[in-house]
Design an enzyme around this catalytic site. Structure first.
Site, PDB file in Angstrom:
ATOM      1  N   GLU A 103       9.932   0.863  10.550  1.00  0.00           N
ATOM      2  CA  GLU A 103      10.988   1.835  10.299  1.00  0.00           C
ATOM      3  C   GLU A 103      10.335   3.185  10.465  1.00  0.00           C
ATOM      4  OE1 GLU A 103      12.869   4.507   9.047  1.00  0.00           O
ATOM      5  OE2 GLU A 103      12.933   3.770   6.995  1.00  0.00           O
ATOM      6  N   LYS A 145       0.844  -1.188   0.000  1.00  0.00           N
ATOM      7  CA  LYS A 145       0.000   0.000   0.000  1.00  0.00           C
ATOM      8  C   LYS A 145       0.882   1.242   0.000  1.00  0.00           C
ATOM      9  CE  LYS A 145      -1.685   2.751   2.877  1.00  0.00           C
ATOM     10  NZ  LYS A 145      -1.561   4.023   2.117  1.00  0.00           N
ATOM     11  N   GLY A 168       3.270   3.650  13.648  1.00  0.00           N
ATOM     12  CA  GLY A 168       4.011   2.462  14.067  1.00  0.00           C
ATOM     13  C   GLY A 168       3.433   1.876  15.340  1.00  0.00           C
ATOM     14  N   GLU A 180      10.130  15.407  15.502  1.00  0.00           N
ATOM     15  CA  GLU A 180      10.539  15.289  14.112  1.00  0.00           C
ATOM     16  C   GLU A 180       9.745  16.285  13.280  1.00  0.00           C
ATOM     17  OE1 GLU A 180       9.380  11.637  12.030  1.00  0.00           O
ATOM     18  OE2 GLU A 180      11.365  11.620  11.095  1.00  0.00           O
ATOM     19  N   GLY A 232       7.108   4.773   8.236  1.00  0.00           N
ATOM     20  CA  GLY A 232       6.282   5.969   8.384  1.00  0.00           C
ATOM     21  C   GLY A 232       6.456   6.556   9.767  1.00  0.00           C
ATOM     22  N   SER A 233       5.408   7.175  10.258  1.00  0.00           N
ATOM     23  CA  SER A 233       5.506   7.893  11.528  1.00  0.00           C
ATOM     24  C   SER A 233       5.519   6.928  12.713  1.00  0.00           C
ATOM     25  CB  SER A 233       4.325   8.859  11.663  1.00  0.00           C
ATOM     26  OG  SER A 233       3.115   8.142  11.650  1.00  0.00           O
ATOM     27  N   THR A 234       6.132   7.359  13.784  1.00  0.00           N
ATOM     28  CA  THR A 234       6.154   6.559  15.008  1.00  0.00           C
ATOM     29  C   THR A 234       4.729   6.371  15.534  1.00  0.00           C
ATOM     30  OG1 THR A 234       8.411   7.200  15.543  1.00  0.00           O
ATOM     31  CG2 THR A 234       7.044   6.490  17.383  1.00  0.00           C
ATOM     32  N   GLU A 235       3.923   7.393  15.332  1.00  0.00           N
ATOM     33  CA  GLU A 235       2.529   7.319  15.783  1.00  0.00           C
ATOM     34  C   GLU A 235       1.804   6.127  15.135  1.00  0.00           C
ATOM     35  OE1 GLU A 235       0.606  10.821  14.444  1.00  0.00           O
ATOM     36  OE2 GLU A 235      -1.359  10.220  15.239  1.00  0.00           O
ATOM     37  N   CYS A 282      13.597  10.291   6.954  1.00  0.00           N
ATOM     38  CA  CYS A 282      13.482   9.788   8.325  1.00  0.00           C
ATOM     39  C   CYS A 282      14.799   9.896   9.076  1.00  0.00           C
ATOM     40  CB  CYS A 282      12.979   8.348   8.309  1.00  0.00           C
ATOM     41  SG  CYS A 282      13.909   7.314   7.185  1.00  0.00           S
TER      42      CYS A 282
HETATM   43  P1  NAD Z   1       2.034   8.126   8.292  1.00  0.00           P
HETATM   44  O1  NAD Z   1       2.795   7.282   9.218  1.00  0.00           O
HETATM   45  O2  NAD Z   1       0.677   8.530   8.668  1.00  0.00           O
HETATM   46  O3  NAD Z   1       1.908   7.405   6.878  1.00  0.00           O
HETATM   47  C1  NAD Z   1       2.755   6.389   6.422  1.00  0.00           C
HETATM   48  C2  NAD Z   1       1.931   5.314   5.736  1.00  0.00           C
HETATM   49  O4  NAD Z   1       1.068   4.695   6.687  1.00  0.00           O
HETATM   50  C3  NAD Z   1       1.022   5.815   4.634  1.00  0.00           C
HETATM   51  O5  NAD Z   1       0.966   4.858   3.620  1.00  0.00           O
HETATM   52  C4  NAD Z   1      -0.320   5.909   5.329  1.00  0.00           C
HETATM   53  O6  NAD Z   1      -1.409   5.809   4.449  1.00  0.00           O
HETATM   54  C5  NAD Z   1      -0.279   4.734   6.238  1.00  0.00           C
HETATM   55  N1  NAD Z   1      -1.154   4.806   7.418  1.00  0.00           N
HETATM   56  C6  NAD Z   1      -1.611   5.908   8.042  1.00  0.00           C
HETATM   57  N2  NAD Z   1      -2.384   5.553   9.077  1.00  0.00           N
HETATM   58  C7  NAD Z   1      -2.399   4.208   9.127  1.00  0.00           C
HETATM   59  C8  NAD Z   1      -3.013   3.248   9.985  1.00  0.00           C
HETATM   60  N3  NAD Z   1      -3.741   3.618  11.017  1.00  0.00           N
HETATM   61  N4  NAD Z   1      -2.804   1.948   9.731  1.00  0.00           N
HETATM   62  C9  NAD Z   1      -2.040   1.552   8.706  1.00  0.00           C
HETATM   63  N5  NAD Z   1      -1.461   2.409   7.857  1.00  0.00           N
HETATM   64  C10 NAD Z   1      -1.627   3.735   8.064  1.00  0.00           C
HETATM   65  O7  NAD Z   1       2.894   9.377   7.979  1.00  0.00           O
HETATM   66  P2  NAD Z   1       2.339  10.747   7.354  1.00  0.00           P
HETATM   67  O8  NAD Z   1       1.028  11.132   7.949  1.00  0.00           O
HETATM   68  O9  NAD Z   1       2.409  10.626   5.906  1.00  0.00           O
HETATM   69  O10 NAD Z   1       3.423  11.746   7.900  1.00  0.00           O
HETATM   70  C11 NAD Z   1       3.333  12.225   9.240  1.00  0.00           C
HETATM   71  C12 NAD Z   1       4.683  12.303   9.858  1.00  0.00           C
HETATM   72  O11 NAD Z   1       5.276  11.020   9.868  1.00  0.00           O
HETATM   73  C13 NAD Z   1       5.678  13.144   9.117  1.00  0.00           C
HETATM   74  O12 NAD Z   1       5.571  14.487   9.425  1.00  0.00           O
HETATM   75  C14 NAD Z   1       6.956  12.565   9.578  1.00  0.00           C
HETATM   76  O13 NAD Z   1       7.313  13.096  10.817  1.00  0.00           O
HETATM   77  C15 NAD Z   1       6.657  11.111   9.746  1.00  0.00           C
HETATM   78  N6  NAD Z   1       7.092  10.296   8.596  1.00  0.00           N
HETATM   79  C16 NAD Z   1       8.174   9.520   8.734  1.00  0.00           C
HETATM   80  C17 NAD Z   1       8.601   8.753   7.662  1.00  0.00           C
HETATM   81  C18 NAD Z   1       9.794   7.878   7.742  1.00  0.00           C
HETATM   82  O14 NAD Z   1      10.335   7.493   6.717  1.00  0.00           O
HETATM   83  N7  NAD Z   1      10.230   7.491   8.910  1.00  0.00           N
HETATM   84  C19 NAD Z   1       7.925   8.796   6.470  1.00  0.00           C
HETATM   85  C20 NAD Z   1       6.799   9.594   6.360  1.00  0.00           C
HETATM   86  C21 NAD Z   1       6.406  10.339   7.443  1.00  0.00           C
END
Ligand code: NAD
Ligand code: MN
Length: 817
Positions: A267, A193, A250, A398, A245-248, A301
Site C-alpha cells: 500500500e 515493525k 515498495g 507525492e 509506505g513509500s513507493t520507493e 497516502c
Molecule cells: P518509508 O517507506 O521509508 O517507511 C515506511 C516503513 O518502511 C517504515 O517502517 C520504515 O522503517 C520501513 N522501511 C524503510 N526502508 C525499508 C527497507 N529498505 N526495507 C524494509 N522496510 C523499510 O517512508 P518514509 O521514509 O517514512 O517516508 C518517505 C515518503 O514515503 C513520504 O514522504 C511519503 O511520500 C511516503 N509515505 C507514504 C505512506 C503511505 O501511507 N502510503 C506512508 C509514509 C510515507
C-alpha cells in the site's frame, strides 16, 4: 471587561489541552526506555542499540526505543513460527473472541491511545480521538467477525503462516490494526515493525495483547528503522510481507521478495485527484479540501493533493479556500481546538520545504495564511499552489504534507485525462451535484477508492488499496481477507517436484534448444510425424496479433516434436518486438472490450465454445501427436476446455461486486474492474486446457491478453486462430506470441504498458517475472514451479483466477440531504 468584549469580537479560542497524565505514567513505568516485544515479553535489543522517539510538537524526546537487528528479527520470527500451529488450530470462534477482547480493551483505553498517538506523531488530538482510535477498535470488531466466518466465507483456504508487517508513521496505530486484525483473524501469526518515528502505540498495543490473554508469540513487535524492515523482508521463514509506505521502499520489497514464495501486499503512495465540477456545492467542496489535504497535516497516502477544478468556478473556489485557510488553527496537537498539528520529523519537514521551493522555481504561485506557525516543534502551514502545470514536480510527486495544488480543466473528458495523468492510483474524490456525471467519471478514474462528494472516509468493511504504482492488494473487508490466506491444496503440492519445464532440444540438433534459422517449412519428416488424423506439417504457425495472423519479427522457428522425436510442426520464435506489437494491439482493444456488457462477453465465450466443438477431434489428434498422452486423454482435455469456456461464460455476468455496509449514510460499491492488459505465460502441460484456463478468465473479466502458449506444445493454441476469428472476439483481445516462455514472460514483466503478468513455469522463471515487474509495479501471479493439476476444478479454475485478473474499486456514494 474589555478582555471579554475582545474575546467576543475575535472569537478566539483559549487553549484546551488534553491531559497527558496516564501516558506520562506509562512512559515512566517503562523508564522511558523500551525493548522489543517477542514471544509475549519484553526482550532487550541484541545489539543493545536504542534511539529516541520525539514529540513533533516540541522536538523533545519522549522515550528510547530499540533498534532491531537480525538477531531480534530472528527471535521474533521464531516466536511467531512457534505460536502459529496452535493459533491456526484454534476454532474461528476462539480467534474471534480474542479479537473481540482486543477491540473492547482498545475502546476502554481509547483516551490513553489517542494521547500517546498524538504525542508521538504530532497529529491533532481531535483526529487521534475521533478518527484513528475509533477506526482501530472498529477494525478489530469487524475482523472478529471474519475470524468467526472464515471457513464459511473463504472455504478451502488456509492461513499463509508467519506474516511480516511493516508500517509507516502517519497512522501508526491504525496501520497496525489494518495489518494485525486480518492476519490474526485468518490464523496467521505476525511480526510487526512500526515506523521509527512512531513506535510507542504499537508497544502499548503489545502490552494490551498480553492483558487480553492473546497467546504468546501470536503478535510480536520489533522496533527499528529501515534496516530492521529489510531484515524482516529478507527472513526465509516469513511467508508474507505486508507493507504500507513509500513507493520507493515498495519497489525494494518487490525485488527483495521476488521468487521467495512470500506473498506480498503493498500500500504505497498517491497523488490523488480532487475533481470539482462547475455544479458542485462549493461550500461543501471547501470543507472537503480541508479534510482531503489538511487532515493529519496532509501526511495521508490518499490525500486529495491535486485539486482539478472546472474553469468556470476555479477562481471562486480559490477565494473561498483562502478564506477558509485563514481560519484554520495550527498549534499544540494536544489542544482539542487545533486543526493542524506538527509534521512527524525534521526530515519530512525538509522534504516538504524542498518540494514547495521547487514548485515555486517551476512557476507555481504560493499562498499561505497570514498567521504564522509555532516557533517550537516542526510545523508547516497549509499551502495552496496555483498556476501549476500538469508536468511540474509538485503536480507529480507525492509531497506528503499540507500542500495542495490546483489546476483547471474545461470538460469532464479533460478532467479524467488529468486525473489519470499520474503513475499512482490510490484514490480520487469527485464533487458534483450531478449523479450521472459522478457515476460516469468514477469508473474512468484509475484509483482503488473513489469518494463522491466526500473524501478520506475509511471503514473496516470496505477494502482499501491502490491501482498502478500505488501498490496492490487490499486492506479491509472481504477483499483484505484474501491477502492473508492461500489455497489449501498448495500446501500439499508445495513439496512436489517442479512441473515439466522447457522443451528438450530436438534429437541430434546442436546449438540453441529447439531453434532453427529460417522459417522453412519442414520437408520429409512431416510424413513420419503425421498420423492419419493429424494434418501434415505444411507451414510455420504465425503469431496472432490484433486479430490477424502476423509474421514473427525474426525469421526463427521452434520445432514441435512428439515424444518419439518426430516433427509435429513448427512455430515462430517470438521476440521482444513481437511482444511489444501484441501489447500495443491489446492496449488498443482493451477499453472497448471492458466497456462491453458482461452479457456480451459471455456470448462471445459461448460462441468460442460453439466454434471449437466441431474442431474437437482435430484438436485432440494434435494434442495427442504432440504429447503422446493418448487419444482418450487428449479428447478429455478438449472436453475440459469446452467446459471451462462455458464456466467463464457463465461467470462473466455473475462474478460481481458487493455493496459494503459502511457506517455512514452512504453505499460503498465494491466493483471488480479488469486489470487492463495481462501477459500470460501458459503452462507447458495441458497445451489446450492450460491455455484456455489462463486466457479465458482474464478475457471474461474484460482484460486483453498477450498469451505465450505452451512452449513445448504450442500448436494447440495456434490451431485456434480460425476459431478466434469466427467467434466475434474483437481483434486484439487475445494475442498469441509463440516462443521461449521465460524469455517472453520477462519481456512482458518488464513492459511498462502491461498491467499484470501470469506465469506458470519454474521457480527461477517466477522469480525473474516478479523481479522485473518492479518497473510499474504490475500485478504478478506466478506458480514458483509448483505443479498444478489443470483438470482439477479446485486448482485449474474458479474464483482465484478471477480475483487475479481484477482489482476492486470501492466507490463511496453518500445519500440523504
Ligand atoms: P518509508 O517507506 O521509508 O517507511 C515506511 C516503513 O518502511 C517504515 O517502517 C520504515 O522503517 C520501513 N522501511 C524503510 N526502508 C525499508 C527497507 N529498505 N526495507 C524494509 N522496510 C523499510 O517512508 P518514509 O521514509 O517514512 O517516508 C518517505 C515518503 O514515503 C513520504 O514522504 C511519503 O511520500 C511516503 N509515505 C507514504 C505512506 C503511505 O501511507 N502510503 C506512508 C509514509 C510515507
Ligand atoms: Mn515520534
Amino acid at each position: 471587561m474589555s478582555e471579554i468584549t475582545d474575546i467576543f469580537e475575535t472569537l478566539e479560542y483559549g487553549p484546551a489541552p488534553e491531559a497527558t497524565g496516564p501516558v506520562d505514567a506509562w512512559l515512566d513505568r517503562h523508564d522511558r526506555r523500551f525493548s522489543h516485544w517477542i514471544g509475549g515479553e519484553w526482550r532487550a535489543p541484541s545489539g543493545g542499540d536504542r534511539f529516541e522517539t520525539a514529540n513533533p510538537a516540541s522536538g523533545r524526546s519522549l522515550a528510547a526505543v530499540a533498534q532491531g537487528g537480525e538477531a531480534d528479527v530472528d527471535a521474533a520470527v521464531a516466536a511467531a513460527r512457534a505460536a502459529q500451529p496452535a493459533w491456526r488450530a484454534l476454532s474461528g470462534h476462539a480467534r474471534a473472541r480474542y479479537l473481540y477482547a482486543i477491540a473492547r480493551r482498545l475502546q476502554r483505553d481509547a483516551r490513553f491511545f489517542a494521547v500517546l498517538e498524538t504525542l508521538d506523531n504530532g497529529k491533532p488530538i481531535r483526529e487521534a480521538r475521533d478518527v484513528d482510535v475509533p477506526l482501530v477498535a472498529r477494525h478489530f470488531y469487524h475482523h472478529a467477525g471474519w475470524a468467526q466466518l472464515l471457513s464459511a466465507e473463504l472455504p478451502g483456504q488456509v492461513p499463509v503462516g508467519v506474516v511480516g508487517q511493516i508500517i509507516p508513521w502517519n497512522f501508526p496505530l491504525l496501520m497496525l490494526a489494518w495489518k494485525v486484525a486480518p492476519a490474526l483473524a485468518a490464523g496467521n501469526t505476525v511480526v510487526l515493525k512500526p515506523a521509527e518515528f512512531t513506535s510507542l502505540t504499537a508497544l502499548a498495543f503489545a502490552e494490551l495483547t498480553k492483558a487480553v490473554g492473546l497467546p504468546d508469540g501470536v503478535c510480536n513487535v520489533v522496533t527499528g528503522d529501515g534496516r530492521t524492515g529489510a531484515a524482516l523482508a529478507a527472513h526465509p521463514d516469513v511467508n508474507k510481507i505486508a507493507f504500507t509506505g513509500s513507493t520507493e521502499v515498495g519497489r525494494i520489497l518487490r525485488e527483495a521478495t521476488a521468487g521467495s514464495g512470500k506473498k506480498l501486499s503493498l500500500e504505497l503512495g498517491g497523488k490523488s485527484p480532487f475533481l470539482v465540477y462547475e455544479d458542485a456545492d462549493l461550500d461543501s467542496v471547501v470543507e472537503g479540501v480541508v479534510d482531503a489535504i489538511w487532515f493529519n497535516q496532509g501526511q495521508v497516502c490518499c490525500a486529495g493533493s491535486r485539486i482539478l477544478a472546472q474553469e468556470g468556478i476555479a477562481d471562486r473556489l480559490v477565494e473561498k479556500l483562502k478564506a477558509r485557510m485563514e481560519t484554520l488553527r495550527i498549534g499544540d496537537p494536544l489542544d482539542k481546538a487545533v486543526d493542524i498539528g506538527a509534521i512527524v520529523a525534521p526530515v519530512q519537514l525538509e522534504r516538504i520545504r524542498t518540494l514547495v521551493e521547487k514548485g515555486r522555481e517551476e512557476g507555481a504561485e504560493l499562498w499561505q495564511p497570514s498567521w504564522s506557525c509555532p516557533e517550537e516543534g516542526w510545523f508547516y502551514p497549509p499551502t495552496l499552489l496555483t498556476r501549476v502545470e500538469p508536468a511540474s514536480t509538485v503536480a507529480r510527486v507525492e509531497i506528503f504534507g499540507p500542500v495542495v495544488t490546483l489546476m483547471t480543466f474545461r470538460t469532464p473528458a479533460e478532467s479524467v485525462e488529468l486525473a489519470n495523468d499520474t503513475r499512482y492510483g490510490l484514490a480520487a474524490s469527485i464533487w458534483t451535484e450531478n449523479i450521472n456525471l459522478a457515476l460516469d467519471v468514477a469508473p474512468k478514474v484509475k484509483a482503488g477508492t473513489v469518494w463522491i462528494n466526500c473524501t478520506n472516509l475509511f471503514d473496516a468493511a470496505s477494502g482499501f488499496g491502490g491501482y498502478r504504482e500505488s501498490g496492490f492488494g487490499r486492506e479491509g473487508g472481504l477483499e483484505g481477507m484474501w491477502e492473508y490466506v492461500r489455497p489449501a491444496w498448495e500446501e500439499y503440492a508445495s513439496e512436489a517436484p517442479p512441473a515439466v519445464t522447457r522443451a528438450a532440444p530436438p534429437p541430434g540438433e546442436g546449438g540453441e534448444a529447439g531453434v532453427v534459422a529460417g522459417a522453412i517449412p519442414a520437408a520429409e519428416e512431416e510424413d513420419d510425424a503425421a498420423t492419419p488424423d493429424v494434418p501434415p506439417v505444411d507451414r510455420t504457425a504465425k503469431m496472432y496479433v490484433g486479430g490477424k495472423q502476423a509474421r514473427p519479427d525474426a525469421p526463427y522457428t521452434i520445432e514441435v516434436r512428439a515424444p518419439d522425436g518426430s516433427l509435429v510442426g513448427e512455430v515462430g520464435r517470438g521476440n521482444g518486438k513481437d511482444i511489444r506489437n501484441a501489447v500495443e494491439a491489446a492496449r488498443r482493444a482493451q477499453p472497448k472490450w471492458a466497456a462491453a456488457t458482461a452479457h456480451n462477453r459471455a456470448q462471445v465465450l459461448y460462441y468460442l465454445a460453439e466454434n471449437l466443438a466441431p474442431r474437437g477431434a482435430e484438436l485432440a489428434a494434435r494434442i495427442d501427436a504432440m504429447t503422446g498422452g493418448g487419444r482418450a486423454a487428449a479428447e478429455a482435455e478438449v472436453e475440459a476446455s469446452l467446459a471451462r469456456l462455458f464456466l467463464y461464460a457463465g461467470l462473466a455476468d455473475k462474478w460481481d461486486g458487493r455493496v459494503h455496509h459502511t457506517p455512514f449514510r452512504n453505499v460503498t460499491l465494491a466493483m471488480p474492474e479488469p486489470l487492463g492488459v495481462i501477459g500470460a505465460a501458459c503452462p507447458t502441460e495441458a497445451p489446450l486446457l492450460g491455455f484456455v484456463s489462463t486466457v479465458i478468465p482474464a478475457v471474461a473479466m474484460g482484460n486483453a491478453v498477450v498469451a505465450v502458449p505452451s512452449e513445448r506444445w504450442p500448436l494447440a493454441a495456434t490451431d485456434l486462430y480460425q476459431v478466434l476469428d469466427t467467434s466475434d472476439l474483437p481483434g486484439g483481445v487475445v494475442n498469441i506470441v509463440t516462443g521461449g516462455r521465460d524469455e517472453l514472460a520477462q519481456v512482458l514483466a518488464a513492459h511498462d504498458d502491461v498491467d499484470g503478468v501470469w506465469y506458470f513455469g519454474t521457480r527461477e522463471g517466477s522469480a525473474a517475472v516478479e523481479r522485473l515487474s518492479v518497473g510499474n509495479l504490475k500485478r504478478t501471479w506466478t506458480d514458483l514451479g509448483r505443479p498444478r493439476d489443470w483438470h482439477d476444478p479446485v486448482q485449474g479454475e474458479g474464483d482465484e483466477f478471477l480475483r487475479r485478473c481484477t482489482q476492486v474499486k470501492n466507490v463511496w456514494v453518500p445519500y440523504g440531504e
